[in-house]
Scaffold this motif. Structure first.
Motif, PDB file in Angstrom:
ATOM      1  N   ASP A 183     127.711  -5.084  30.826  1.00 16.24           N
ATOM      2  CA  ASP A 183     127.195  -5.088  32.114  1.00 16.24           C
ATOM      3  C   ASP A 183     125.593  -4.843  32.258  1.00 16.24           C
ATOM      4  OD1 ASP A 183     129.700  -5.575  33.194  1.00 16.24           O
ATOM      5  OD2 ASP A 183     129.969  -3.540  33.988  1.00 16.24           O
ATOM      6  N   ALA A 184     125.132  -4.034  31.323  1.00 18.24           N
ATOM      7  CA  ALA A 184     123.793  -3.592  31.434  1.00 18.24           C
ATOM      8  C   ALA A 184     122.782  -4.820  30.796  1.00 18.24           C
ATOM      9  CB  ALA A 184     123.460  -2.541  30.425  1.00 18.24           C
ATOM     10  N   PHE A 185     123.343  -5.336  29.747  1.00 19.80           N
ATOM     11  CA  PHE A 185     122.767  -6.506  29.173  1.00 19.80           C
ATOM     12  C   PHE A 185     122.430  -7.637  30.225  1.00 19.80           C
ATOM     13  CE2 PHE A 185     122.499 -10.520  26.973  1.00 19.80           C
ATOM     14  CZ  PHE A 185     121.561 -10.230  25.991  1.00 19.80           C
ATOM     15  N   ALA A 186     123.892  -7.837  30.862  1.00 18.77           N
ATOM     16  CA  ALA A 186     123.705  -8.922  31.814  1.00 18.77           C
ATOM     17  C   ALA A 186     122.668  -8.684  32.999  1.00 18.77           C
ATOM     18  CB  ALA A 186     125.239  -9.151  32.362  1.00 18.77           C
ATOM     19  N   ARG A 187     122.852  -7.527  33.492  1.00 17.09           N
ATOM     20  CA  ARG A 187     122.005  -7.292  34.559  1.00 17.09           C
ATOM     21  C   ARG A 187     120.411  -7.494  34.084  1.00 17.09           C
ATOM     22  NH1 ARG A 187     125.322  -2.780  35.143  1.00 17.09           N
ATOM     23  NH2 ARG A 187     123.909  -1.444  34.358  1.00 17.09           N
ATOM     24  N   CYS A 188     119.969  -7.277  32.797  1.00 14.39           N
ATOM     25  CA  CYS A 188     118.788  -7.318  32.355  1.00 14.39           C
ATOM     26  C   CYS A 188     118.526  -8.831  31.984  1.00 14.39           C
ATOM     27  CB  CYS A 188     118.312  -6.566  31.189  1.00 14.39           C
ATOM     28  SG  CYS A 188     118.284  -4.726  31.305  1.00 14.39           S
ATOM     29  N   ALA A 189     119.359  -9.532  31.640  1.00  9.44           N
ATOM     30  CA  ALA A 189     119.310 -10.971  31.281  1.00  9.44           C
ATOM     31  C   ALA A 189     119.213 -11.905  32.566  1.00  9.44           C
ATOM     32  CB  ALA A 189     120.625 -11.373  30.679  1.00  9.44           C
ATOM     33  N   VAL A 190     119.465 -11.424  33.482  1.00 17.24           N
ATOM     34  CA  VAL A 190     119.383 -12.023  34.627  1.00 17.24           C
ATOM     35  C   VAL A 190     118.155 -11.585  35.673  1.00 17.24           C
ATOM     36  CG1 VAL A 190     121.587 -13.152  35.011  1.00 17.24           C
ATOM     37  CG2 VAL A 190     120.772 -11.138  36.290  1.00 17.24           C
ATOM     38  N   GLY A 191     117.761 -10.362  35.021  1.00 19.72           N
ATOM     39  CA  GLY A 191     116.288  -9.837  35.854  1.00 19.72           C
ATOM     40  C   GLY A 191     114.978 -10.189  34.707  1.00 19.72           C
ATOM     41  N   GLU A 192     114.573  -8.856  34.199  1.00 20.90           N
ATOM     42  CA  GLU A 192     113.575  -8.870  33.647  1.00 20.90           C
ATOM     43  C   GLU A 192     113.250  -9.521  32.655  1.00 20.90           C
ATOM     44  OE1 GLU A 192     111.596  -4.451  34.190  1.00 20.90           O
ATOM     45  OE2 GLU A 192     113.382  -4.534  32.837  1.00 20.90           O
ATOM     46  N   ALA A 193     114.346 -10.080  31.868  1.00 18.20           N
ATOM     47  CA  ALA A 193     114.357 -11.008  30.633  1.00 18.20           C
ATOM     48  C   ALA A 193     113.984 -12.289  31.058  1.00 18.20           C
ATOM     49  CB  ALA A 193     115.793 -10.942  30.149  1.00 18.20           C
ATOM     50  N   LYS A 194     113.993 -12.597  32.383  1.00 21.73           N
ATOM     51  CA  LYS A 194     113.417 -14.118  32.565  1.00 21.73           C
ATOM     52  C   LYS A 194     112.057 -13.995  32.204  1.00 21.73           C
ATOM     53  CE  LYS A 194     116.312 -14.916  36.653  1.00 21.73           C
ATOM     54  NZ  LYS A 194     116.664 -15.091  38.041  1.00 21.73           N
ATOM     55  N   GLU A 195     111.216 -13.054  32.603  1.00 24.77           N
ATOM     56  CA  GLU A 195     109.790 -12.825  32.211  1.00 24.77           C
ATOM     57  C   GLU A 195     109.600 -12.703  30.735  1.00 24.77           C
ATOM     58  OE1 GLU A 195     105.534 -12.076  31.935  1.00 24.77           O
ATOM     59  OE2 GLU A 195     106.922 -13.654  33.094  1.00 24.77           O
ATOM     60  N   GLY A 196     110.521 -11.799  30.163  1.00 27.61           N
ATOM     61  CA  GLY A 196     110.320 -11.301  28.846  1.00 27.61           C
ATOM     62  C   GLY A 196     110.485 -12.483  27.832  1.00 27.61           C
ATOM     63  N   PRO A 222     104.280 -10.109  28.060  1.00 29.62           N
ATOM     64  CA  PRO A 222     104.985  -9.951  29.389  1.00 29.62           C
ATOM     65  C   PRO A 222     104.132  -9.454  30.441  1.00 29.62           C
ATOM     66  CG  PRO A 222     105.924  -8.255  27.758  1.00 29.62           C
ATOM     67  CD  PRO A 222     104.787  -9.200  27.123  1.00 29.62           C
ATOM     68  N   ALA A 223     104.478  -9.453  31.656  1.00 31.12           N
ATOM     69  CA  ALA A 223     103.522  -9.108  32.875  1.00 31.12           C
ATOM     70  C   ALA A 223     103.784  -7.588  32.909  1.00 31.12           C
ATOM     71  CB  ALA A 223     104.345  -9.590  34.082  1.00 31.12           C
ATOM     72  N   TRP A 224     104.679  -6.837  32.206  1.00 30.63           N
ATOM     73  CA  TRP A 224     104.703  -5.494  32.273  1.00 30.63           C
ATOM     74  C   TRP A 224     104.019  -4.895  31.385  1.00 30.63           C
ATOM     75  CZ3 TRP A 224     109.622  -8.259  31.275  1.00 30.63           C
ATOM     76  CH2 TRP A 224     109.603  -8.038  29.862  1.00 30.63           C
ATOM     77  N   GLU A 225     103.481  -5.412  30.278  1.00 28.48           N
ATOM     78  CA  GLU A 225     102.967  -4.719  29.155  1.00 28.48           C
ATOM     79  C   GLU A 225     101.653  -4.058  29.652  1.00 28.48           C
ATOM     80  OE1 GLU A 225     101.264  -6.203  24.830  1.00 28.48           O
ATOM     81  OE2 GLU A 225     103.270  -6.840  25.427  1.00 28.48           O
ATOM     82  N   VAL A 226     101.221  -2.989  29.325  1.00 24.27           N
ATOM     83  CA  VAL A 226      99.993  -2.393  29.613  1.00 24.27           C
ATOM     84  C   VAL A 226      99.031  -2.320  28.418  1.00 24.27           C
ATOM     85  CG1 VAL A 226      98.888  -0.283  30.498  1.00 24.27           C
ATOM     86  CG2 VAL A 226     101.218  -1.145  31.495  1.00 24.27           C
ATOM     87  N   GLY A 227      97.943  -2.457  28.397  1.00 19.72           N
ATOM     88  CA  GLY A 227      96.767  -2.254  27.464  1.00 19.72           C
ATOM     89  C   GLY A 227      96.853  -3.518  26.615  1.00 19.72           C
ATOM     90  N   ARG A 234     111.846  -7.798  25.229  1.00 15.73           N
ATOM     91  CA  ARG A 234     112.120  -9.123  25.905  1.00 15.73           C
ATOM     92  C   ARG A 234     112.500  -8.879  27.207  1.00 15.73           C
ATOM     93  NH1 ARG A 234     109.515  -9.659  21.904  1.00 15.73           N
ATOM     94  NH2 ARG A 234     110.305 -10.625  19.774  1.00 15.73           N
ATOM     95  N   GLY A 235     112.550  -7.655  27.721  1.00 18.83           N
ATOM     96  CA  GLY A 235     113.281  -7.426  28.858  1.00 18.83           C
ATOM     97  C   GLY A 235     114.926  -7.248  29.000  1.00 18.83           C
ATOM     98  N   LEU A 236     115.497  -6.844  27.853  1.00 24.04           N
ATOM     99  CA  LEU A 236     116.741  -6.896  27.431  1.00 24.04           C
ATOM    100  C   LEU A 236     117.151  -5.391  26.931  1.00 24.04           C
ATOM    101  CD1 LEU A 236     117.251 -10.335  25.790  1.00 24.04           C
ATOM    102  CD2 LEU A 236     118.256  -9.576  27.960  1.00 24.04           C
ATOM    103  N   VAL A 237     118.546  -5.201  26.438  1.00 23.50           N
ATOM    104  CA  VAL A 237     118.782  -3.855  26.280  1.00 23.50           C
ATOM    105  C   VAL A 237     119.539  -4.202  24.980  1.00 23.50           C
ATOM    106  CG1 VAL A 237     118.941  -2.476  28.509  1.00 23.50           C
ATOM    107  CG2 VAL A 237     120.833  -3.786  27.656  1.00 23.50           C
ATOM    108  N   ALA A 238     119.357  -3.257  23.758  1.00 24.63           N
ATOM    109  CA  ALA A 238     120.267  -3.458  22.565  1.00 24.63           C
ATOM    110  C   ALA A 238     121.748  -2.775  22.657  1.00 24.63           C
ATOM    111  CB  ALA A 238     119.437  -2.478  21.559  1.00 24.63           C
ATOM    112  N   ALA A 239     122.505  -3.247  23.644  1.00 21.44           N
ATOM    113  CA  ALA A 239     123.613  -2.784  24.158  1.00 21.44           C
ATOM    114  C   ALA A 239     124.459  -2.707  22.951  1.00 21.44           C
ATOM    115  CB  ALA A 239     124.223  -3.689  25.299  1.00 21.44           C
ATOM    116  N   GLN A 240     125.067  -3.923  22.537  1.00 24.82           N
ATOM    117  CA  GLN A 240     126.201  -3.935  21.292  1.00 24.82           C
ATOM    118  C   GLN A 240     125.916  -3.517  20.202  1.00 24.82           C
ATOM    119  OE1 GLN A 240     128.561  -3.465  22.856  1.00 24.82           O
ATOM    120  NE2 GLN A 240     128.907  -4.857  24.789  1.00 24.82           N
ATOM    121  N   ILE A 241     124.316  -3.498  19.866  1.00 22.12           N
ATOM    122  CA  ILE A 241     124.094  -2.931  18.359  1.00 22.12           C
ATOM    123  C   ILE A 241     123.874  -1.624  18.177  1.00 22.12           C
ATOM    124  CG2 ILE A 241     122.919  -5.243  18.024  1.00 22.12           C
ATOM    125  CD1 ILE A 241     120.160  -3.941  17.959  1.00 22.12           C
ATOM    126  N   LEU A 242     123.586  -0.923  19.325  1.00 20.33           N
ATOM    127  CA  LEU A 242     123.232   0.651  19.184  1.00 20.33           C
ATOM    128  C   LEU A 242     124.289   1.284  18.466  1.00 20.33           C
ATOM    129  CD1 LEU A 242     121.219   2.577  20.173  1.00 20.33           C
ATOM    130  CD2 LEU A 242     122.346   2.701  22.458  1.00 20.33           C
TER     131      LEU A 242
END
Length: 266
Positions: free
Chosen positions: A238-251, A261-266, A144-152
């Motif tokens: 911070d990492a989650f927030a950066r992704c949430a306002v970045g790649e996650a828009k498309e995801g 999503p646009a980045w998916e290959v194959g 989804r363009g996010l990171v599993a920051a706090q569950i990891l």
């Protein structure tokens, strides 16, 4: 309506049952649901005498699909305000998992259906997790363009680093049997009836322990080492927030529109 009562709480003597109650959204974590969860945690932290076991479950055959991505996508304000809101939301999520793990009560996750993303975090923050054959587990954030920051950290604590690493990078779905094999859940039961029986037997055993001794034992387990190093929670938010306002828009848009999503290959 479930939106009016997004967390159903009932007390059965010393046992508290809390059911996430947004089945139309697969019990995705809304702000209202998490506010209710935080209120329950306040009560349990102050209630060491009467409440001894918390059973965390989901309504409608689902456990929890994770953060409500609709709320993430609709965060108001300019980019700076959105970034700040995402930092705060993710930091609160991490703090919530820590509070669940630190409760003086024993926390049991009763899992049916999907336990994805933040839902997976609830499973791993619990002391004991049981599921039935319908259960499915995933950390799908990177898709989804996010990171599993706090569950990891909680997944790592439960399964070990190697299994957690594969889960958060591959982002695939594990069935109940696979989850049991890697220790994500303590036991996988064949159906709902068997799950209910196993939870009832577990709770009965837990209530045989002295509540003070149980709380002290949990404190000693926590003293064996922190779930994450100092500074991790802030870095994760911070990492989650950066992704949430970045790649996650498309995801998130791709997820909602049921397309790759646009980045998916194959």
């Amino acid at each position: 309506m479930s939106e009016e009562q997004p967390l159903l709480v009932r007390r059965e003597g010393p046992v508290v049952r809390a059911a996430m109650n947004r089945p139309h959204r697969r019990n995705a974590m809304s702000a209202a649901m998490m506010a209710a969860m935080d209120g329950l945690l306040d009560e349990l932290e102050a209630d060491r005498a009467a409440a001894r076991v918390l059973v965390l479950e989901g309504a409608g055959g689902h456990f929890c699909a994770g953060l409500d991505l609709g709320e993430v996508a609709e965060t108001p304000g300019d980019e700076q305000a959105k970034l700040a809101a995402q930092v705060a939301r993710n930091a609160a999520t991490g703090a919530r998992f820590a509070r669940i793990a630190a409760l003086p009560q024993v926390v049991v996750a009763r899992v049916q259906g999907g336990a994805f993303a933040g839902g997976l975090g609830f499973v791993c923050a619990a002391d004991v997790a049981l599921c039935d054959a319908t259960a499915r587990f995933s950390a799908p954030e990177v898709r989804r363009g996010l990171v599993a920051a706090q569950i990891l950290p909680w997944v790592v604590r439960r399964t070990g680093r190697a299994a957690a690493q594969r889960m958060v990078l591959q982002a695939n779905v594990l069935d109940a049997a696979a989850a049991a094999r890697i220790g994500l859940v303590h036991e996988a039961l064949p159906d709902a009836a068997a799950l209910d029986a196993a939870v009832a037997a577990l709770v009965a055993d837990l209530l045989r322990g002295a509540p003070g001794a149980v709380a002290e034992t949990k404190a000693l387990l926590a003293a064996l080492g922190p779930v994450a190093p100092e500074g991790y929670a802030a870095a994760g938010a911070d990492a989650f927030a950066r992704c949430a306002v970045g790649e996650a828009k498309e995801g998130i848009a791709a997820f909602q529109e049921k397309r790759p999503p646009a980045w998916e290959v194959g």
